[in-house]
Design a protein around this motif. Structure first.
Motif, PDB file in Angstrom:
ATOM      1  N   LEU A 135      17.487 -21.699   9.459  1.00 15.90           N
ATOM      2  CA  LEU A 135      18.642 -22.574   9.262  1.00 15.90           C
ATOM      3  C   LEU A 135      18.264 -24.045   9.225  1.00 15.90           C
ATOM      4  CD1 LEU A 135      21.000 -20.823  11.853  1.00 15.90           C
ATOM      5  CD2 LEU A 135      20.976 -20.516   9.371  1.00 15.90           C
ATOM      6  N   TRP A 136      17.346 -24.413  10.092  1.00 11.93           N
ATOM      7  CA  TRP A 136      17.089 -25.843  10.244  1.00 11.93           C
ATOM      8  C   TRP A 136      15.684 -26.077  10.769  1.00 11.93           C
ATOM      9  CZ3 TRP A 136      15.838 -28.476  14.797  1.00 11.93           C
ATOM     10  CH2 TRP A 136      15.853 -29.888  14.727  1.00 11.93           C
ATOM     11  N   THR A 137      15.017 -27.067  10.178  1.00  8.87           N
ATOM     12  CA  THR A 137      13.796 -27.602  10.761  1.00  8.87           C
ATOM     13  C   THR A 137      13.921 -29.125  10.702  1.00  8.87           C
ATOM     14  OG1 THR A 137      12.753 -27.443   8.582  1.00  8.87           O
ATOM     15  CG2 THR A 137      12.219 -25.731  10.165  1.00  8.87           C
ATOM     16  N   PRO A 138      13.222 -29.852  11.588  1.00  2.00           N
ATOM     17  CA  PRO A 138      13.353 -31.321  11.567  1.00  2.00           C
ATOM     18  C   PRO A 138      13.000 -31.905  10.189  1.00  2.00           C
ATOM     19  CG  PRO A 138      12.194 -30.619  13.532  1.00  2.00           C
ATOM     20  CD  PRO A 138      12.392 -29.393  12.698  1.00  2.00           C
ATOM     21  N   TYR A 139      11.973 -31.374   9.555  1.00  2.00           N
ATOM     22  CA  TYR A 139      11.563 -31.843   8.238  1.00  2.00           C
ATOM     23  C   TYR A 139      11.369 -30.637   7.334  1.00  2.00           C
ATOM     24  CZ  TYR A 139      10.669 -36.337  10.420  1.00  2.00           C
ATOM     25  OH  TYR A 139      10.805 -37.540  11.081  1.00  2.00           O
ATOM     26  N   ASP A 140      11.370 -30.896   6.020  1.00  2.00           N
ATOM     27  CA  ASP A 140      11.104 -29.828   5.066  1.00  2.00           C
ATOM     28  C   ASP A 140       9.600 -29.628   4.968  1.00  2.00           C
ATOM     29  OD1 ASP A 140      10.815 -28.134   2.971  1.00  2.00           O
ATOM     30  OD2 ASP A 140      12.309 -29.120   1.698  1.00  2.00           O
ATOM     31  N   VAL A 141       9.125 -28.423   5.271  1.00  2.00           N
ATOM     32  CA  VAL A 141       7.667 -28.219   5.305  1.00  2.00           C
ATOM     33  C   VAL A 141       7.070 -28.068   3.908  1.00  2.00           C
ATOM     34  CG1 VAL A 141       7.623 -27.203   7.603  1.00  2.00           C
ATOM     35  CG2 VAL A 141       7.933 -25.742   5.594  1.00  2.00           C
ATOM     36  N   THR A 142       7.905 -27.991   2.889  1.00  2.00           N
ATOM     37  CA  THR A 142       7.343 -27.854   1.541  1.00  2.00           C
ATOM     38  C   THR A 142       7.152 -29.214   0.867  1.00  2.00           C
ATOM     39  OG1 THR A 142       9.563 -27.582   0.665  1.00  2.00           O
ATOM     40  CG2 THR A 142       8.332 -25.569   1.166  1.00  2.00           C
ATOM     41  N   VAL A 143       7.661 -30.256   1.511  1.00  2.00           N
ATOM     42  CA  VAL A 143       7.542 -31.598   0.911  1.00  2.00           C
ATOM     43  C   VAL A 143       6.329 -32.313   1.492  1.00  2.00           C
ATOM     44  CG1 VAL A 143       8.641 -33.856   0.690  1.00  2.00           C
ATOM     45  CG2 VAL A 143      10.024 -31.767   0.553  1.00  2.00           C
ATOM     46  N   LEU A 144       5.426 -32.722   0.578  1.00  2.00           N
ATOM     47  CA  LEU A 144       4.244 -33.457   1.031  1.00  2.00           C
ATOM     48  C   LEU A 144       4.588 -34.950   1.075  1.00  2.00           C
ATOM     49  CD1 LEU A 144       1.495 -31.689  -1.098  1.00  2.00           C
ATOM     50  CD2 LEU A 144       2.646 -30.932   0.989  1.00  2.00           C
ATOM     51  N   SER A 145       4.024 -35.635   2.047  1.00  2.00           N
ATOM     52  CA  SER A 145       4.302 -37.068   2.168  1.00  2.00           C
ATOM     53  C   SER A 145       3.013 -37.760   2.596  1.00  2.00           C
ATOM     54  CB  SER A 145       5.422 -37.278   3.196  1.00  2.00           C
ATOM     55  OG  SER A 145       5.539 -38.649   3.487  1.00  2.00           O
ATOM     56  N   ILE A 146       2.158 -38.036   1.581  1.00  2.00           N
ATOM     57  CA  ILE A 146       0.820 -38.549   1.867  1.00  2.00           C
ATOM     58  C   ILE A 146       0.827 -39.821   2.729  1.00  2.00           C
ATOM     59  CG2 ILE A 146      -1.376 -39.264   0.806  1.00  2.00           C
ATOM     60  CD1 ILE A 146      -0.658 -36.312   0.401  1.00  2.00           C
ATOM     61  N   PRO A 147       1.767 -40.756   2.544  1.00  2.00           N
ATOM     62  CA  PRO A 147       1.738 -41.969   3.377  1.00  2.00           C
ATOM     63  C   PRO A 147       1.868 -41.685   4.871  1.00  2.00           C
ATOM     64  CG  PRO A 147       3.318 -42.240   1.564  1.00  2.00           C
ATOM     65  CD  PRO A 147       2.836 -40.841   1.514  1.00  2.00           C
ATOM     66  N   ASP A 148       2.520 -40.530   5.204  1.00  2.02           N
ATOM     67  CA  ASP A 148       2.734 -40.236   6.622  1.00  2.02           C
ATOM     68  C   ASP A 148       1.601 -39.413   7.214  1.00  2.02           C
ATOM     69  OD1 ASP A 148       5.176 -41.486   6.625  1.00  2.02           O
ATOM     70  OD2 ASP A 148       6.219 -39.695   5.889  1.00  2.02           O
ATOM     71  N   ARG A 149       0.501 -39.225   6.495  1.00  5.37           N
ATOM     72  CA  ARG A 149      -0.443 -38.192   6.930  1.00  5.37           C
ATOM     73  C   ARG A 149      -1.211 -38.578   8.205  1.00  5.37           C
ATOM     74  NH1 ARG A 149      -5.777 -39.023   4.198  1.00  5.37           N
ATOM     75  NH2 ARG A 149      -5.619 -41.172   3.497  1.00  5.37           N
ATOM     76  N   LEU A 150      -1.637 -37.522   8.910  1.00  6.42           N
ATOM     77  CA  LEU A 150      -2.486 -37.620  10.096  1.00  6.42           C
ATOM     78  C   LEU A 150      -1.933 -38.523  11.197  1.00  6.42           C
ATOM     79  CD1 LEU A 150      -6.032 -37.746   8.436  1.00  6.42           C
ATOM     80  CD2 LEU A 150      -4.807 -35.772   9.365  1.00  6.42           C
ATOM     81  N   GLN A 151      -0.620 -38.548  11.328  1.00 10.31           N
ATOM     82  CA  GLN A 151      -0.042 -39.306  12.436  1.00 10.31           C
ATOM     83  C   GLN A 151      -0.111 -38.489  13.713  1.00 10.31           C
ATOM     84  OE1 GLN A 151       3.930 -40.614  11.624  1.00 10.31           O
ATOM     85  NE2 GLN A 151       3.338 -41.649   9.718  1.00 10.31           N
ATOM     86  N   GLY A 152      -0.307 -39.175  14.832  1.00 13.15           N
ATOM     87  CA  GLY A 152      -0.260 -38.510  16.123  1.00 13.15           C
ATOM     88  C   GLY A 152       1.191 -38.273  16.508  1.00 13.15           C
TER      89      GLY A 152
END
Lengths: 315, 273, 531
Positions: free
Chosen positions: B26-43
């Motif tokens: 039903l719900w996840t905080p973010y869509d796991v199929t959408v890539l977002s390279i600027p946000d990568r490898l954040q702690g």
């Protein structure tokens, strides 16, 4: 004892034959035409034909099975399609990494589990026992390959005590080779050591409840003497079963752990073979692994008889 | 019946991950199929509770969806083992020493001589890697596990006098197997089922880790760890989080299994009575 | 000066009181018997002396072995005393020995632990002791393993281990309960001889008043953890000051009055030339299959209204014969007819016949599926009827049959674990009666019960015989029970029926030597009782 051994030998032979038939039919019969499967969809008809000839696909299935088994028995495992090299040689090279790794891990697992299990059983219900049991709960639950990554992170990347991966080769340096296998062996053995500790403990506790342990105490043996003289040997019977099963798990588990440490073992060979659809390699390696497991069970059966005189008479 | 602490803790852990898996439909905080390279490898942070991976995907969301894969694979494979293994075990025990028993048990031995990974390798070599094939491999592996435990439990029951009484009452072996034997080996099945379920979580992760299980884009804890492997030096959280997820799920199931065994073991209950 | 002096011993385990103010003593060369039913604390008294108590046990009082108080002695002292000053023999010889060690090693171990002698010396002592307990070298070399010995032989090994150091005191906890009556007689003889030879004190624990009355010079009667009466054997048996002692004595020799046999003489069960074979494990790989003939050419007829006993020791084939009569197994030769029809026809049990015969088994605990309620358990044989009753008719039938065995209809909704051993045996009888069978087989049905409960069940059986005109086959190893509950008896040995006749005649004037052996071996209560 001889009768028991003969009987085991017979069942060993039957197991090997049935297992080889199974492997053969899954690999060479299930996918349809093996040659076109191996070459993929875009292959030229003449290369497929060449492969067909090379694999002897024009022969009957029965003839192919016997020539495969005959080859295995004489040490000819066929020729890898992708590497154009004899499979036997490739497997032998890789085995020199995977097998020592599995043995190393088994030894570690036994070295940890026996003392820990006996220790916990002797202090049943006390703080020491609860601590050991809690630790084994964690140990059983930890995924080995993840634990391996954590070991790399800590001991290779942060502390730099061990190499993060790779294998120098036994000819190069036995010491460095052992060192390269140490982290993988620890990662591989930890979950198995936890299982074995639990089995050792519960098996010993079962023994402590046996009437003959009470008889031993009534003779004047101290609790410790009774445990060592009468408990351990009987308790070893279930423990042996688990050790036998564990070696199989360790050998195949090694295939996965090798991926974490970039070790040139059977794992890498087989995963490459799968991606390249090199069924000849897959078939032979799988047969070899199954052969090892069946032989192992045979040896364990004989070990049972050595421990338990009742078995020598029974069928 | 006393509910033990390990059963409570185990059930709680298992419920958390099951709930997460169900919620992910039903719900996840973010869509796991959408890539977002600027946000990568954040702690880990307030926006991404457990950080992001090398494609900028939210790890918390991926853990939720990955729980779905893990639990589904384990559940289906255990069900296969139960449906096929239990009747085989019952039949073998009912006709102990007959050719049927012999065939079932030798068949089990043969399957047992194929380590799980070898089964998976065989299947993927021919059928190609997928979560379905991982389920089939683990399902086949489970058949002899359940057949054996049910057979040995049933054998000890067949020599009991209440079974003799049922035979004197004119009941046939099939009927006795289902009326008398099955309810009395149900506890064995539940406990072993929990153990196999937790093993299934580990197996799915390991197979996916080496590429024999779930394939991208299906999110899976094992695949997340495979991705994390090359990043472990710069982004340790990518490896830590899925590993802990596996660890806690398996731990929860094991604790639950131990608790159930203590609760269901009739021997222990008799001692308490 | 006594060897063992127990004074004011109380014991709790996990807070439950097990023993209350127990006092008794054993002198050198004296045999003291402790008698009691289950739960009397007699075995726990023995384990307190040995200081081999379960966890959570708390003892107060004094247990003096010579000069040492066992309750306060440290573990080293206790280890030194156990096996050296006090030896112990247990009830279950099948599990008392370590299965993976040879008998020589196990006996020698007692010697090596205490004398620190070499293995060779210890084995020499072991050899001597094994000879003494009746296991000669020719047939029983030191290298034998326990699984190669019979129950009685194993019990001899356990005794050898206990006496290897010639302890001053030997404790025997129901040492003959698991053995056949002839073996029991031999083991009792051995123990008596050892007491005479070595001047040992013997503390003998049993539930069987007959055994102890012929063996002990003093008797201690225990109930619910307390000593209710003790004194010289002849005095205790003569005076029976405590009502419980009197109850034990009367229950042990309980007699029932069977109703007269009906005059009609119609055959009900006909066993004609029956033999039953079991395949033996093959000794050589390709040797032909060999068979063991458990029942050999057995023939007899049970007429309507007959109450027949079948007596024999373990392994004589009586259980095999029972299974064949119940139609559970096919026989190799001969035929079994019930009311004129075969119990087994065309390789399958004959269900029409099955409903006329029911059975009551020995074990009141193993006879019931623990997950079912009493109602369905009792009703299970109704499955045999062509039209089983349902609804209120079924309830009424269950209620009536529970009522007839002394329970109530309300018990039908309870689970079996809510009942005691004696009540369970009543439920088993109710289950056997619900189809109103022509014949009931009692397979050692009172053997696992305490004597007081056994007496009640025997009364119930006599009562049912009177009310319902029940015919039954009563299988037992216990002659004294068979004597009162049957009109005719058959004696079975090695698969054959060696003697048959009216019970009184066979037991008073046995013709076959084996029958005589059985009767001589059976321990007997003294008949006379002064006032």
């Amino acid at each position: 004892m001889l009768r028991y051994t003969l009987k085991r030998l017979l069942s060993l032979a039957i197991s090997l034959i049935v297992a080889s038939l199974l492997i053969f039919s899954i690999i060479e019969v299930a996918p349809g035409d093996v040659a076109s499967f191996m070459m993929g969809m875009n292959a030229q008809p003449d290369t497929v034909a060449a492969l067909r000839a090379e694999l002897g696909l024009d022969q009957t299935k029965v003839a192919r099975y016997f020539s495969w088994i005959g080859g295995m028995v004489t040490g000819d495992f066929g020729t890898s399609y992708t590497y154009r090299a004899p499979v036997a040689q490739m497997v032998a090279d890789r085995l020199w990494v995977s097998l020592p790794l599995a043995v190393y891990a088994l030894l570690l697992s036994i070295l940890i589990a026996f003392p820990a299990g006996i220790f916990a059983a002797a202090r049943r219900g006390r703080a020491a026992d609860v601590t050991v049991m809690g630790a084994t709960q964690l140990g059983v639950a930890i995924p080995g390959f993840w634990f391996a990554m954590m070991l790399v992170l800590l001991f290779a990347i942060r502390l730099r005590w061990f190499p993060a991966g790779g294998f120098p080769g036994w000819d190069e340096s036995i010491w460095l080779s052992l060192k390269a296998l140490t982290l993988p062996a620890i990662a591989l053995s930890l979950p198995q050591a936890a299982i074995l500790t639990r089995v050792m403990r519960s098996s010993l506790l079962d023994m402590l409840g046996e009437d003959f342990m009470r008889t031993a105490r009534a003779k004047g043996l101290s609790a410790r003497q009774a445990l060592w003289r009468h408990g351990i040997r009987n308790a070893l019977i279930p423990v042996l079963t688990i050790i036998g099963m564990q070696f199989a798990v360790l050998l195949t588990g090694a295939i996965i752990i090798e991926q974490v440490f970039y070790l040139p073992g059977l794992g890498r060979l087989i995963f490459q073979a799968i991606t390249q659809r090199d069924l000849i390699v897959v078939e032979s390696v799988v047969m070899l692994l199954v052969f090892t497991v069946i032989m192992l069970n045979f040896v364990i059966d004989l070990a049972y008889a050595a421990i338990d005189p009742r078995l020598r008479l029974r069928t | 019946m006393k509910i033990s602490r390990s059963l409570l803790i185990g059930a709680a852990l298992t419920s958390v991950f099951t709930a997460a898996a169900l919620l992910s439909f039903l719900w996840t905080p973010y869509d796991v199929t959408v890539l977002s390279i600027p946000d990568r490898l954040q702690g880990p942070s307030a926006t991404h509770w457990l950080g992001t991976d090398h494609f900028g995907r939210d790890i918390f969301s991926m853990i939720m969806v990955g729980a779905r894969t893990s639990l589904a694979v384990a559940l289906v494979a255990v069900t296969i083992g139960l449906i096929l293994g239990v009747p085989l075990g019952l039949a073998a025990a009912a006709r102990k020493g007959s050719w049927l028993d012999e065939i079932i048990m030798r068949g089990n031995d043969i399957i047992f001589s194929f380590p799980l990974l070898v089964l998976a390798i065989l299947l993927t070599a021919v059928l190609g890697p997928s979560a379905t094939n991982a389920i089939i491999a683990f399902g086949i592996f489970n058949i002899p596990v359940f057949a054996r435990i049910v057979r040995s439990g049933a054998l000890s029951l067949w020599s009991r006098e209440f079974i003799m009484a049922a035979r004197v009452a004119g009941k046939g072996t099939t009927r006795i197997s289902f009326e008398h034997i099955l309810p009395n080996v149900a506890n064995l099945m539940v406990v072993q089922g929990t153990v196999q379920f937790s093993l299934g979580i580990q197996v799915e992760a390991a197979l996916s880790f080496v590429g024999l299980g779930a394939q991208p884009p299906t999110p899976s804890w094992g695949r997340m760890l495979a991705d994390a492997q090359t990043m472990v030096a710069i982004a340790p959280h990518m490896a830590l989080v899925p590993g802990l997820a596996i660890l806690l799920t398996v731990l929860g199931l094991n604790l639950m299994g131990d608790g159930l065994r203590d609760m269901l073991d009739p021997r222990i209950r008799v001692e308490r009575a | 000066m006594s060897l063992l002096q127990i004074s004011d011993l109380s014991l709790t385990i996990g807070g439950h009181a097990i023993l209350k103010n127990v006092s008794l003593s054993v002198g050198p060369g004296e045999i003291v018997g402790i008698i009691g039913e289950s739960g009397s604390g007699k075995s726990m008294t023995a384990f307190t002396v040995m200081q081999l108590l379960p966890r959570g046990a708390q003892a107060t009082g004094r247990v003096a072995l010579g000069d040492t108080d066992m309750l306060t002695a440290d573990e080293d002292t206790l280890c030194h005393l156990r096996g050296n000053q006090v030896g112990m023999v247990f009830q279950e010889p099948m599990t008392a020995l370590n299965p993976v060690k040879s008998i020589g090693d196990q006996v020698a171990e007692t010697v090596m632990i205490h004398d620190r002698s070499s293995r060779a010396d210890a084995l020499r002592v072991a050899r001597e002791v094994l000879e003494r307990v009746g296991l000669p070298e020719a047939r029983f070399p030191l290298t034998r393993y326990p699984h190669e010995l019979s129950g009685g032989q194993r019990q001899r090994v356990v005794i050898a281990m206990a006496i290897a150091q010639r302890p001053a005191l030997l404790i025997a906890d129901e040492p003959t309960t698991a053995l056949d009556v002839t073996t029991q007689a031999q083991i009792l003889e051995l123990l008596r001889g050892l007491v005479d030879d070595y001047g040992m004190g013997l503390l003998f624990i049993t539930h069987d008043l007959a055994v102890i009355s012929g063996l002990a010079s003093r008797i201690v009667v225990m109930r619910h953890g307390e000593v209710v009466e003790q004194g010289p054997t002849s005095q205790v048996l003569a005076e029976m000051r405590h009502p419980y002692t009197r109850m034990l004595f009367e229950a042990s020799s309980h007699r029932v009055t069977l109703p007269p046999h009906p005059d009609t003489r119609t055959p009900l069960l006909e066993v004609k030339g029956v033999s039953r074979d079991y395949p033996l494990p093959r000794r050589k790989l390709f040797a032909p299959q060999e068979h063991f003939r458990a029942v050999r050419d057995v023939s007899f007829t049970l007429e309507r209204g007959d109450r027949i006993g079948l007596v024999g020791e373990s392994g004589c084939g009586k259980s095999t014969l029972t299974r064949a009569i119940l139609g559970l197994e096919e026989v190799q030769e001969g035929e079994i007819l019930l009311d004129g029809a075969p119990v087994w026809s065309g390789h399958a049990p004959n269900l029409d016949v099955r409903r006329k015969i029911q059975v009551v088994f020995q074990d009141p605990y193993g006879s019931f599926n623990p997950r079912w309620r009493v109602g369905p358990l009792v009703a299970e044989p109704l499955h045999l009827l062509e039209v089983p009753p349902t609804g209120s008719a079924l309830e009424a039938r269950i209620g009536a049959v529970l009522d007839s065995v002394g329970l109530s209809a309300a018990d039908a909704t309870k689970y079996i674990h809510e009942f005691s051993g004696g009540q369970r045996q009543r439920i088993a009888i109710a289950r056997a009666l619900i189809t109103r069978p022509e014949l009931v087989v009692f397979d050692e049905a009172v053997s696992a019960l305490d004597v007081s409960v056994r007496a009640q069940i025997l009364d119930l059986m006599a009562d049912l015989a009177a009310r319902e005109g029940l015919s039954y086959l009563f299988i037992s190893h216990d002659l004294s029970v068979v004597q009162t509950i049957t009109d005719r008896v058959m004696v079975m040995q090695a698969g054959r029926i060696v003697e048959e006749g009216p019970t009184e005649t066979v037991l008073m004037a046995p013709q076959h030597p084996y029958t005589r052996t059985l009767i001589d071996a059976a321990p007997r209560l003294p008949n006379a009782r002064a006032s």
